[in-house]
Design an enzyme around this catalytic site. Structure first.
Site, PDB file in Angstrom:
ATOM      1  CG  HIS A   1      36.400  19.583  19.956  1.00 46.02           C
ATOM      2  ND1 HIS A   1      37.257  19.646  19.018  1.00 46.02           N
ATOM      3  CD2 HIS A   1      35.364  20.337  19.800  1.00 46.02           C
ATOM      4  CE1 HIS A   1      36.803  20.985  18.040  1.00 46.02           C
ATOM      5  NE2 HIS A   1      35.666  21.253  18.709  1.00 46.02           N
TER       6      HIS A   1
ATOM      7  CG  HIS B   1      30.737  22.202  17.235  1.00 44.73           C
ATOM      8  ND1 HIS B   1      30.691  23.497  18.114  1.00 44.73           N
ATOM      9  CD2 HIS B   1      31.944  21.875  17.464  1.00 44.73           C
ATOM     10  CE1 HIS B   1      31.754  23.584  18.292  1.00 44.73           C
ATOM     11  NE2 HIS B   1      32.583  22.810  17.922  1.00 44.73           N
TER      12      HIS B   1
ATOM     13  CD  GLU C   1      35.325  22.566  14.763  1.00 43.75           C
ATOM     14  OE1 GLU C   1      35.156  22.367  16.044  1.00 43.75           O
ATOM     15  OE2 GLU C   1      36.066  23.599  14.637  1.00 43.75           O
TER      16      GLU C   1
END
Ligand code: CO
Length: 134
Positions: A7, A79, A130
């Site tokens: 994502h 992020h 991430e």
């Protein structure tokens, strides 16, 4: 090491405004808001055919995205999340190459109930990365 893009997370001051843009203007499928007090955010998931966009709104007094929104008044990309098969192996390989892992380096359970780690933006072209074990 990294696999699919899981994502892209966008910080927003107003979740409702963000939902309106993705739902009405862009015509995407958007989930119901999900408060995640342990992460200091309320999240909605925008489901795209090949990945997800997450809209993050600060929740509570010590939200990790509050400072970001002070610096980015219109909101912005916070992020990006890449999938890895083995998060501990990925962490150790990255640390061996000098990359900084945020926090104490122990994976936490992220927004999708899977172990995640964050990598220092200064080591990744100004981008908070991430890693999520899938
Ligand atoms: Co994320």
């Amino acid at each position: 090491m990294i696999g699919r893009l899981n994502h892209v997370a966008i910080a927003v001051k107003s979740l409702n405004a963000g939902i309106a843009i993705y739902k009405q203007t862009l015509g995407a499928k958007v989930s119901a808001p999900l408060p995640q007090p342990e992460h200091g955010v309320t999240v909605v998931f925008v489901e795209l055919p090949n990945t997800k966009i997450e809209l993050l709104e600060p929740l509570g007094a010590n939200s990790p995205i509050a400072k970001f929104l002070e610096r980015n008044a219109d909101g912005g990309i916070h992020h990006i999340c890449y999938e890895v098969d083995d998060i501990l192996k990925a962490r150790d390989q990255l640390k061996a190459q000098g990359a900084r892992v945020l926090g104490d380096g122990t994976p936490k359970i992220g927004a999708h109930g899977k172990p995640v780690l964050f990598l220092h933006p200064k080591d990744f072209i100004g981008t908070l990365v991430e890693l999520e074990q899938v």
